[in-house]
Scaffold this motif. Sequence first.
Motif, PDB file in Angstrom:
ATOM      1  N   SER A 187       0.847  -1.194   0.000  1.00 20.60           N
ATOM      2  CA  SER A 187       0.000   0.000   0.000  1.00 20.60           C
ATOM      3  C   SER A 187       0.886   1.249   0.000  1.00 20.60           C
ATOM      4  N   GLY A 217       1.036   3.590   2.226  1.00 22.82           N
ATOM      5  CA  GLY A 217       1.638   3.774   3.544  1.00 22.82           C
ATOM      6  C   GLY A 217       2.814   2.851   3.782  1.00 22.82           C
ATOM      7  N   THR A 220       4.735  11.553   7.504  1.00 17.64           N
ATOM      8  CA  THR A 220       3.565  10.783   7.945  1.00 17.64           C
ATOM      9  C   THR A 220       2.384  10.863   6.984  1.00 17.64           C
ATOM     10  N   SER A 221       2.532  11.567   5.866  1.00 12.25           N
ATOM     11  CA  SER A 221       1.411  11.643   4.925  1.00 12.25           C
ATOM     12  C   SER A 221       1.174  10.262   4.316  1.00 12.25           C
ATOM     13  N   LEU A 234      -0.010   7.730   5.898  1.00  6.92           N
ATOM     14  CA  LEU A 234       0.033   6.693   6.919  1.00  6.92           C
ATOM     15  C   LEU A 234      -1.245   6.706   7.748  1.00  6.92           C
ATOM     16  N   ASP A 235      -1.671   5.537   8.200  1.00  6.64           N
ATOM     17  CA  ASP A 235      -2.810   5.498   9.112  1.00  6.64           C
ATOM     18  C   ASP A 235      -2.343   6.004  10.473  1.00  6.64           C
ATOM     19  N   PRO A 236      -3.283   6.371  11.370  1.00  8.67           N
ATOM     20  CA  PRO A 236      -2.898   6.983  12.646  1.00  8.67           C
ATOM     21  C   PRO A 236      -1.907   6.167  13.461  1.00  8.67           C
ATOM     22  N   GLU A 237      -2.057   4.844  13.481  1.00  7.00           N
ATOM     23  CA  GLU A 237      -1.165   4.004  14.284  1.00  7.00           C
ATOM     24  C   GLU A 237       0.258   4.040  13.740  1.00  7.00           C
ATOM     25  N   ASN A 238       0.410   3.914  12.424  1.00 11.88           N
ATOM     26  CA  ASN A 238       1.750   3.943  11.847  1.00 11.88           C
ATOM     27  C   ASN A 238       2.357   5.337  11.881  1.00 11.88           C
TER      28      ASN A 238
END
Length: 305
Positions: free
Chosen positions: A137, A139, A163-164, A166-170
């Motif tokens: 993916s 991310g 961090t663009s 990426l899901d919040p956790e990652n």
Amino acid sequence: MNAIKIENLTKSYDGQINALNNICLSIPKGEIFGFLGPNGSGKTTTVRILNGILSVSSGYAEILRKPVNENILEIHRLCGVMTESSSCYENLTAEQNLIFFGRMHGIEEKLLKERAYSILKRLELSDVKDKKVKAFSTGMRKRVSLAIALIHNPKILFLDEPTSGLDPENALNVTKLIKELAEENEVTIFLCTHQLKYAEDICTLYGFINNGNILGFGTFDELASKKKATLQLKIRGKNISEDLGFVLEDNNIYSKPITGDKEVTSVIQSILSKGGEIYEVVQKKWSLEQLYFKYIKGSSDDVVL
């Protein structure tokens, strides 16, 4: 010791258009430096010069006391770079990508494999280390690009929107890693981002740039002090005297600028002694976004707390 030093740096194209105008920056080791400005302001040009990709028109730049235009290979050894458009080899696995780039840096094979596994595990990619990147993916590819930037243990890390995508956790995991690199390993982070709330949460030092000019440089408090961005005391109550410097906003909300906690105590005592009523007290600090626009727009009335 400064990790990055720039003195009177100018970059012009065709001898006419200046992308950078005599900029100066001194960034100590271990800082997380947020380089903030609109598109086309000169951020990318600065990063490319510091990495030896672009030559300077005039001025001076150094990385850990090494002039950037004298030993490009040494600069590349000291620096790791992850741009927003960074890519890896899609037909290689995540681990193969790290091995390939690690070999380019001359890392010994056993150490390279150990380091590749460690980084992939830290970025939660060890379970997919043997899968080709083309199946990843957006991310996951982003995290592989960060792993590549870290494989040779750089002392300076240039990150563009890390961090663009990426899901919040990652995103939280990557942010934690960045902070650990700066605090524990004294890696200097040079961060370019448009996410001002993210920069406020992670950075220890800031530089505002626009049209090739540095408009402000320093810690948040230093930048705020230069613009007289004082704290704001907001009180919800009744019968609060304007003699104390308060302005009535609406719905019984009064506000005034203050210098800190000690002033709050005396203000509250004064209000009560004059027969005022207090239902709620809040200190409001400027946000980085408000401070950023104060510098970029350059006016005294463009910020509303």
